[in-house]
Write an enzyme that holds these catalytic residues in place. Structure first.
Site, PDB file in Angstrom:
ATOM      1  N   ASP A  81       0.837  -1.198   0.000  1.00 28.50           N
ATOM      2  CA  ASP A  81       0.000   0.000   0.000  1.00 28.50           C
ATOM      3  C   ASP A  81       0.875   1.253   0.000  1.00 28.50           C
ATOM      4  O   ASP A  81       1.926   1.271   0.635  1.00 28.50           O
ATOM      5  CB  ASP A  81      -0.907  -0.007   1.243  1.00 28.50           C
ATOM      6  N   ASN A 130     -10.148  -2.889  -6.369  1.00 19.64           N
ATOM      7  CA  ASN A 130      -9.334  -2.001  -7.207  1.00 19.64           C
ATOM      8  C   ASN A 130      -9.903  -1.864  -8.614  1.00 19.64           C
ATOM      9  O   ASN A 130      -9.595  -0.890  -9.324  1.00 19.64           O
ATOM     10  CB  ASN A 130      -7.892  -2.510  -7.297  1.00 19.64           C
TER      11      ASN A 130
END
Length: 307
Positions: A81, A130
């Site tokens: 991340d 995503n």
């Protein structure tokens, strides 16, 4: 560090040393950063850069000596991340360039795990959620994944270290070229057994559990089981056999970069007894000392597995 210290005191001593080290290194990092932002020539040959690298080398050696006294995790999962935040710091806007830098970090992680003889590594590189991002960003992420997986399949390091590559997730949601690159890498490394690199792509923890239950029921139906039999046979062990990578041990340690303190659905079933480590470092800037600190924190914990 004294091996007789309790885990809690050892961790406290380690954190105190970390803080002292970071405070000493901060002025050097700041000077290096200022030189870069002023568009000065690369500082690799300068005394400042050399001193910084030497300090980190000493620190890594110290951490490695400490870690080798205790058992290593068998399986580490990492939530990658912070790519976009790192890109903003660097003034990058092209999605391909943004995620290319994150993909390159994979080489370092594999090298560190091979060095420490950690046999299993799972990286969450792309979630089902995503897919809701802009088309340009999704394309940037997937093109970086495709290129990296293809490169790993031909990388001498992969074959020298006998790294088996596999992917988990709903691959049917991905472009054919990405799936083809994944299958080629899996085929090229299928016989290797020293390390397993699992790439979670098109992955969601809830989806994995739903798919495992669905697979279990299909298996029972093929065997002619009645509905009452199927219900009776549902156990944690039965469901676990139908997870995406059922042959892997549950992760001992899960690391998340970028300062977010949540799993976001990563390995929900398998992480029931995992140790978690959250760091503020953004994924593309993740260093070996950050990785070693995570393992040190894992080793300092008293794992009781609910007992």
């Amino acid at each position: 560090m004294n091996p007789a210290l309790s885990p809690a005191r050892e961790r406290a001593a380690g954190l105190a040393f970390d803080q002292q080290f970071d405070e000493q290194a901060a002025p050097i990092r700041l000077e290096t950063w200022q030189n870069a932002t002023e568009r000065k020539p690369p500082a690799k040959g300068t005394a400042t850069s050399l001193l910084l690298r030497f300090l980190y080398w000493l620190y890594e050696r110290r951490l490695l000596d400490l870690l080798k006294r205790r058992p290593m995790p068998r399986h580490i999962g990492i939530i990658l991340d912070g790519n976009r935040r790192d890109a903003r710091k660097r003034g990058l806007s092209d999605p391909c360039e943004i995620y290319q830098r994150g993909a390159e970090k994979l080489d370092d992680i594999l090298d560190w795990c091979a060095d420490l003889r950690i046999p299993a590594l799972t990286l969450w590189v792309f979630s089902t959620e995503n897919l809701k991002r802009t088309q340009a960003e999704v394309s940037g992420i997937l093109s970086a994944i495709e290129a990296k997986v293809a490169a790993l399949a031909h990388d001498p390091f992969t074959h020298q270290k006998r790294v088996r590559i596999q992917a988990i997730g709903r691959l049917d949601l991905l472009p054919e070229s990405v799936v083809a690159a994944i299958r080629a890498a899996e085929t090229a490394t299928a016989q290797y057994d020293l390390m397993t690199l699992t790439i979670a792509v098109g992955y969601g923890g809830r989806e994995e559990i739903a798919d495992a239950v669905r697979s279990f029921i299909k298996t029972q139906a093929r065997e002619g089981a009645s509905l009452s039999d199927v219900i009776e046979r549902i156990t944690p062990e039965a469901i676990a056999c139908h997870l995406y990578a059922a042959d892997l041990p549950d992760p001992d340690l899960i690391i998340r970069t970028s300062g977010e303190i949540r799993l976001s659905g990563f390995l929900l079933w398998q992480s029931v007894h995992s140790e978690f480590y959250f760091t503020d470092v953004l994924w593309p800037a993740f260093r070996k000392v950050d990785f070693l600190r995570a393992i040190r924190a894992y080793q300092a914990r008293n794992r009781r597995f609910g007992r």
